[in-house]
Scaffold this active site. Structure first.
Site, short mmCIF file in Angstrom:
data_model
loop_
_atom_site.label_atom_id
_atom_site.label_comp_id
_atom_site.label_asym_id
_atom_site.label_seq_id
_atom_site.Cartn_x
_atom_site.Cartn_y
_atom_site.Cartn_z
N LYS A 96 0.86 -1.18 0.00
CA LYS A 96 0.00 0.00 0.00
C LYS A 96 0.90 1.22 0.00
CE LYS A 96 -3.24 2.78 2.54
NZ LYS A 96 -3.59 3.23 3.89
N ALA A 183 -9.45 5.92 4.47
CA ALA A 183 -9.33 7.09 5.35
C ALA A 183 -10.62 7.89 5.42
CB ALA A 183 -8.18 8.01 4.95
N GLY A 184 -10.99 8.26 6.64
CA GLY A 184 -12.11 9.15 6.87
C GLY A 184 -13.43 8.49 7.19
N ASN A 205 -9.85 2.23 10.39
CA ASN A 205 -8.98 2.02 11.54
C ASN A 205 -9.51 2.81 12.72
OD1 ASN A 205 -6.93 2.35 13.52
ND2 ASN A 205 -5.34 1.93 12.04
N THR A 206 -9.44 4.15 12.61
CA THR A 206 -9.80 5.02 13.73
C THR A 206 -11.22 4.78 14.21
OG1 THR A 206 -8.27 6.70 12.89
CG2 THR A 206 -9.91 7.42 14.50
#
Length: 258
Positions: A96, A183-184, A205-206
């Site tokens: 990645k 992401a996001g 992830n987050t």
């Protein structure tokens, strides 16, 4: 109902469309992602793979695909060097690409990402580049040999969802390799919306790492991704903007004039 709807990346088949980004990794997060979200691909930052205190490879089962990433790289040269080291350490041809010179907003450099993709794809890597959603660059990445494109939904770690929805939709409509939102994505509903648009997968992830109940949130993501994918395959019905249309026939119903 489609019986086989696997995610195919460079000839590799995955039954799950969820990828765990491991930037905030812990045993509990990885365990939840595998058991409850069904993750079959987990990213691995090289700087985390060989520390004496913790080794992320110890947490990942053998049947889960390791996706090394080039987190921390600021240009194509650093990225290429990091990718080569990552393949030696992990034994994985997957990579990645993260080329992020911007330390405030953590936005990827599309031009440097393209340069690295050209080199690494020629060396046999399965390149999955993280990118700002731009159709021209996406096409060039595919021409250079990228196995997927991975546009950000919103800046890393923000949990804002599909801030770039319209631009992502263009990629989904025009690019032939899998489009994976990276992401996001902060809520299962946002993941479902992306899948309804036709995205091929979700990396998160987050959203799970910061949840009060990681196993429960992981399961919610799994269900949302599956629901969104099924809705996309079912072809959602039309939208009527300026009037209503009865869902039941009105024939035979008497009407009185006011």
């Amino acid at each position: 109902m489609r019986q086989n709807d696997d995610l195919m990346i460079a000839g590799h088949k995955f039954t799950s469309r969820f990828i765990l980004g491991s930037g905030k990794y812990s045993y509990d997060l990885i365990d939840s992602a595998i058991k409850y979200a069904g993750a079959q691909i987990i990213t691995m930052a090289l700087r985390r793979s060989n520390t004496s205190a913790e080794n992320i490879l110890d947490y990942i089962p053998n049947d889960v695909t390791i996706l090394p990433n080039t987190s921390g790289c600021r240009n194509a040269e650093e990225t290429i060097r990091m990718a080569r080291i990552a393949r030696e350490l992990s034994g994985s041809d997957f990579i990645k690409l993260e080329v992020i010179p911007d330390t405030k907003y953590l936005l990827p450099d599309n031009y440097q990402t393209l340069k690295a993709t050209e080199v690494l794809a020629n060396e046999g890597f399965i390149v999955m580049p993280y990118m700002l959603p731009d159709l021209n660059i996406a096409k060039q990445l595919v021409d250079a040999g990228a196995a997927t494109v991975m546009p950000l939904g919103a800046p890393i770690g923000t949990n804002k969802g599909l801030a770039n929805k319209d631009l992502i939709q263009i990629l989904i409509d025009e690019i032939d390799v899998p489009v994976i939102i990276d992401a996001g994505i902060g809520k299962p509903s946002q993941a479902a919306e992306a899948m309804e648009m036709g995205a091929d997968g979700i990396m998160a992830n987050t959203a799970m790492a910061s949840a009060g109940d990681m196993p429960l949130m992981s399961e919610a993501f799994k269900l949302a991704i599956k629901a969104g994918r099924k809705a996309y395959l079912a072809k959602p019905g039309r939208v009527i903007n300026y009037k209503a249309e009865a869902s039941s026939p009105l024939s035979g119903i008497s009407r009185t004039k006011e």
